[in-house]
Each structure stands twice: as C-alpha cells, then as structure tokens.
Write a protein that holds these residues in place. Structure first.
Motif, mmCIF file in Angstrom:
data_model
loop_
_atom_site.group_PDB
_atom_site.id
_atom_site.type_symbol
_atom_site.label_atom_id
_atom_site.label_comp_id
_atom_site.label_asym_id
_atom_site.label_seq_id
_atom_site.Cartn_x
_atom_site.Cartn_y
_atom_site.Cartn_z
ATOM 1 N N HIS A 4 -16.955 6.446 5.796
ATOM 2 C CA HIS A 4 -17.557 4.763 5.423
ATOM 3 C C HIS A 4 -16.084 3.933 5.260
ATOM 4 O O HIS A 4 -16.750 3.111 4.540
ATOM 5 N N MET A 5 -14.353 4.139 5.621
ATOM 6 C CA MET A 5 -13.419 3.674 5.444
ATOM 7 C C MET A 5 -13.683 2.122 7.123
ATOM 8 O O MET A 5 -13.045 3.416 7.844
ATOM 9 N N THR A 6 -13.085 1.636 6.407
ATOM 10 C CA THR A 6 -13.006 0.652 8.033
ATOM 11 C C THR A 6 -11.123 1.226 8.586
ATOM 12 O O THR A 6 -10.429 1.511 7.871
ATOM 13 N N LYS A 7 -10.937 0.572 8.997
ATOM 14 C CA LYS A 7 -9.513 0.919 10.099
ATOM 15 C C LYS A 7 -8.265 -0.510 8.947
ATOM 16 O O LYS A 7 -7.363 0.106 8.842
ATOM 17 N N GLU A 8 -9.360 -1.203 8.691
ATOM 18 C CA GLU A 8 -8.081 -2.401 8.216
ATOM 19 C C GLU A 8 -7.907 -1.532 6.479
ATOM 20 O O GLU A 8 -7.376 -2.011 5.632
ATOM 21 N N GLU A 9 -9.768 -0.775 6.131
ATOM 22 C CA GLU A 9 -8.970 -0.114 4.581
ATOM 23 C C GLU A 9 -7.597 0.391 4.317
ATOM 24 O O GLU A 9 -7.399 0.860 4.107
ATOM 25 N N PHE A 10 -7.954 1.330 5.751
ATOM 26 C CA PHE A 10 -6.928 1.859 6.151
ATOM 27 C C PHE A 10 -5.432 1.490 5.777
ATOM 28 O O PHE A 10 -4.575 1.733 5.383
ATOM 29 N N ASP A 11 -5.494 0.507 7.345
ATOM 30 C CA ASP A 11 -4.414 -0.412 7.282
ATOM 31 C C ASP A 11 -3.998 -1.188 6.195
ATOM 32 O O ASP A 11 -2.499 -1.389 5.600
ATOM 33 N N THR A 12 -4.604 -1.273 5.389
ATOM 34 C CA THR A 12 -4.333 -1.981 3.999
ATOM 35 C C THR A 12 -3.562 -1.035 2.827
ATOM 36 O O THR A 12 -2.363 -1.445 1.656
ATOM 37 N N ILE A 13 -4.356 0.210 2.631
ATOM 38 C CA ILE A 13 -3.597 1.406 1.887
ATOM 39 C C ILE A 13 -2.283 1.597 2.697
ATOM 40 O O ILE A 13 -1.719 2.136 2.048
ATOM 41 N N PHE A 14 -2.612 1.817 3.907
ATOM 42 C CA PHE A 14 -1.115 2.544 4.308
ATOM 43 C C PHE A 14 -0.224 1.571 3.722
ATOM 44 O O PHE A 14 1.560 1.986 4.189
ATOM 45 N N ARG A 15 -0.514 0.105 4.224
ATOM 46 C CA ARG A 15 0.719 -1.155 4.642
ATOM 47 C C ARG A 15 1.655 -1.054 2.452
ATOM 48 O O ARG A 15 2.776 -0.840 2.310
ATOM 49 N N PHE A 16 0.386 -0.462 1.642
ATOM 50 C CA PHE A 16 0.810 -0.925 0.018
ATOM 51 C C PHE A 16 1.267 0.312 -0.174
ATOM 52 O O PHE A 16 2.673 0.530 -1.006
ATOM 53 N N ILE A 17 1.049 1.870 0.476
ATOM 54 C CA ILE A 17 2.163 2.565 0.534
ATOM 55 C C ILE A 17 3.372 3.192 0.382
ATOM 56 O O ILE A 17 4.276 3.433 0.251
ATOM 57 N N GLY A 18 3.262 2.185 2.180
ATOM 58 C CA GLY A 18 4.604 2.135 2.450
ATOM 59 C C GLY A 18 5.620 1.162 2.204
ATOM 60 O O GLY A 18 6.728 1.800 1.639
ATOM 61 N N ARG A 19 4.901 -0.415 1.277
ATOM 62 C CA ARG A 19 5.553 -1.098 0.489
ATOM 63 C C ARG A 19 5.920 -0.408 -0.367
ATOM 64 O O ARG A 19 7.663 -0.784 -0.932
ATOM 65 N N TYR A 20 5.185 0.270 -1.464
ATOM 66 C CA TYR A 20 5.370 0.861 -2.516
ATOM 67 C C TYR A 20 7.294 1.723 -2.921
ATOM 68 O O TYR A 20 7.634 2.265 -3.279
ATOM 69 N N ARG A 21 6.541 2.807 -1.320
ATOM 70 C CA ARG A 21 7.943 3.542 -0.718
ATOM 71 C C ARG A 21 8.972 3.289 -1.093
ATOM 72 O O ARG A 21 9.990 3.555 -0.662
ATOM 73 N N HIS A 22 8.858 1.858 -0.149
ATOM 74 C CA HIS A 22 10.537 1.758 -0.303
ATOM 75 C C HIS A 22 10.611 0.883 -0.800
ATOM 76 O O HIS A 22 12.062 0.957 -1.081
ATOM 77 N N HIS A 23 9.730 -0.062 -1.775
ATOM 78 C CA HIS A 23 10.809 -0.257 -3.252
ATOM 79 C C HIS A 23 11.333 0.619 -4.175
ATOM 80 O O HIS A 23 12.677 0.289 -4.463
#
Length: 148
Positions: A123-142
């Motif tokens: 039930h997840m949209t591409k946009e939902e996946f993209d948002t989660i991946f961006r958040f995780i990426g930013r947090y890991r980079h931090h």
C-alpha cells in the motif's frame, strides 16, 4: 513529546518489534550461530575482498571484535582466509561451502519475512518510499559527519 522524539521512539520500537518477531525463527533455522556471526557471514558474502577493516565498518564493530568473530568462523569452517598475489600483506575472507549454505538460509528467511510483511509495503506509494529513503539518508549522513 515533540515530533522528533516521537519519530525516534517509534523507529526504535519498530526495530525492536521486528527483531523480537524474527529472532525465534532465525535462532531455530540458524541454531549454533550468534546474530553477530550471521551478520558477519552476510557481510562477507556481499563485500568484495572483505577484510577486517571493511567488515568492522559494515558491522559497526571494532576491528578487534571482527578479529575474534572471524577466528570463531574460521574454526567452524564457515569462512576461509586468502591473500591476493599482488598484496601478500592483506588478509581477506570468503565463505566456504558451509558458509554459503548458512548465508542462503539467512537470505531465505529475509525473503520469508518480506512476504509475511508484504501487506504493509503493498500500500506504499513511490513517494512514501522516496520520503523514507531521503530521511534515512539524511540521518545516516548526519551520523557519519558527527562520528568523524
């Protein structure tokens, strides 16, 4: 509790719930091996020319801890050591046939868990996946920036 605290609490709870749910099946299918050993087997399968330094970075463990784990896996005939002809100083690890079998079981369990949980992802949209991946990426980079 503000949104940041709630998000972090929810993420930690989710991770703990997944571990709690998966742990009995993992322990049953891979009896005799610790979760750290299983993770290290997976990393050796995935990382080209896996050495202590690369494995420590991938596992978020010290080089000393990786050395101890690799000694255990060598003794169990799960991995073997090798050296490249052009670099006799560096020691690398690869899976033995037995190690490959263990890794296959582990990967099959991951697939089974994804199938079990497919309703969530269906039930997840591409946009939902993209948002989660961006958040995780930013947090890991931090986190990488503050640990340097």
């Amino acid at each position: 509790m503000d949104n940041r605290q709630q998000l972090m609490s929810e993420l930690m709870d989710l991770c703990n719930e997944i571990i709690w749910l998966n742990k009995p099946e993992l322990e049953s299918a891979l009896a005799g091996y610790t979760l750290n050993e299983i993770e290290l087997i997976e990393h050796i399968a995935l990382i080209p020319e896996a050495n202590v330094t690369k494995l420590a970075a991938a596992s978020y463990m010290t080089r000393g801890a990786i050395s101890k784990l690799t000694k255990k896996l060598l003794a169990k005939n799960i991995i073997q050591r090798y050296q490249n002809e052009d670099n006799k100083k560096e020691i690398y690890f690869e899976l033995t046939k037995k190690g490959q079998e263990i890794n296959t079981i582990h990967q099959q369990l991951h697939e089974a868990f994804l199938i079990r949980d497919q309703d969530v992802f269906a039930h997840m949209t591409k946009e939902e996946f993209d948002t989660i991946f961006r958040f995780i990426g930013r947090y890991r980079h931090h986190l990488k920036n503050i640990t340097k």
